[in-house]
Design an enzyme around this catalytic site. Structure first.
Site, PDB file in Angstrom:
ATOM      1  N   GLY A 153       0.830  -1.197   0.000  1.00 35.02           N
ATOM      2  CA  GLY A 153       0.000   0.000   0.000  1.00 35.02           C
ATOM      3  C   GLY A 153       0.860   1.240   0.000  1.00 35.02           C
ATOM      4  CB  CYS A 154       0.052   4.654   1.109  1.00 39.20           C
ATOM      5  SG  CYS A 154       0.826   6.260   1.282  1.00 39.20           S
ATOM      6  CG  PHE A 155       5.931   5.218  -0.320  1.00 39.67           C
ATOM      7  CD1 PHE A 155       5.345   6.448  -0.088  1.00 39.67           C
ATOM      8  CD2 PHE A 155       6.650   5.062  -1.505  1.00 39.67           C
ATOM      9  CE1 PHE A 155       5.447   7.501  -0.995  1.00 39.67           C
ATOM     10  CE2 PHE A 155       6.764   6.096  -2.422  1.00 39.67           C
ATOM     11  CZ  PHE A 155       6.159   7.321  -2.152  1.00 39.67           C
TER      12      PHE A 155
END
Length: 182
Positions: A15-17
């Site tokens: 997902g989003c880093f």
């Protein structure tokens, strides 16, 4: 592969880093976490390029850790706990191949450990759906732009950080309190 200093590096997409970096930075035994891009076909992608969902890259964290303090299996267990490895190309409301679940391994030992843990967790029946985590060798890691490094630390009041990152980090800290840096 363990370096001369005794550290090891693995690259993870979940997902989003912005969500993953503060989680791994909090773990005792993790020495460095950088955000970036991996698994795509475009050279030197930018964040804007990756957000088009056309470069093939995943948002990733590259984690350098001391396996004597935090074994790879424990690090991977955290990884598989803090994201949903059963949703294809998405995490929550973030949708696109850049948000896929992926382990970009740096050695055959990491590959075997990852595949073994996936098999173990799949057999435990923790999820209703099948794992879709991509397990592939790391070809190239592209470090993300500087403003993405430590984004949560630098922008705790940003809307996404308050609504998505902070609750995820809080849940992680509660569940893995014994593994946190002191």
């Amino acid at each position: 592969m363990v370096s001369q200093s005794g550290t090891e590096t693995i690259t993870l997409g979940g997902g989003c880093f912005w969500c993953l970096q503060p989680i791994f930075q909090d773990l005792r035994g993790v020495e460095k976490v950088e955000v970036g891009y991996a698994g795509g076909h475009t050279r030197d992608p930018t964040y804007e390029d990756v957000c088009t969902d056309s470069t093939g890259h995943a948002e990733v964290v590259q984690v350098t850790f001391d396996p004597r303090t935090i074994p790879l299996k424990d690090l991977l267990t955290v990884f598989f706990t803090v994201h949903d490895p059963t949703t294809l190309n998405r995490q929550g409301h973030d949708v696109g191949t850049q948000y896929r679940s992926a382990v970009f391994y740096h050695s055959q030992e990491q590959r075997a450990a990852t595949e073994g843990l996936i098999k173990e967790l799949s057999g435990a029946g923790l999820w209703d759906d099948k794992f879709v985590t991509e397990v592939v060798p790391l070809a190239t890691f592209y470090r993300a732009e500087e403003y993405h490094q430590d984004y949560f630390v630098k922008n705790p009041w940003a809307g996404y950080c308050r609504a998505v990152v902070a609750p995820k980090v809080a849940k992680f800290r509660k569940r893995f309190a014994a593994r946190l840096r002191s």
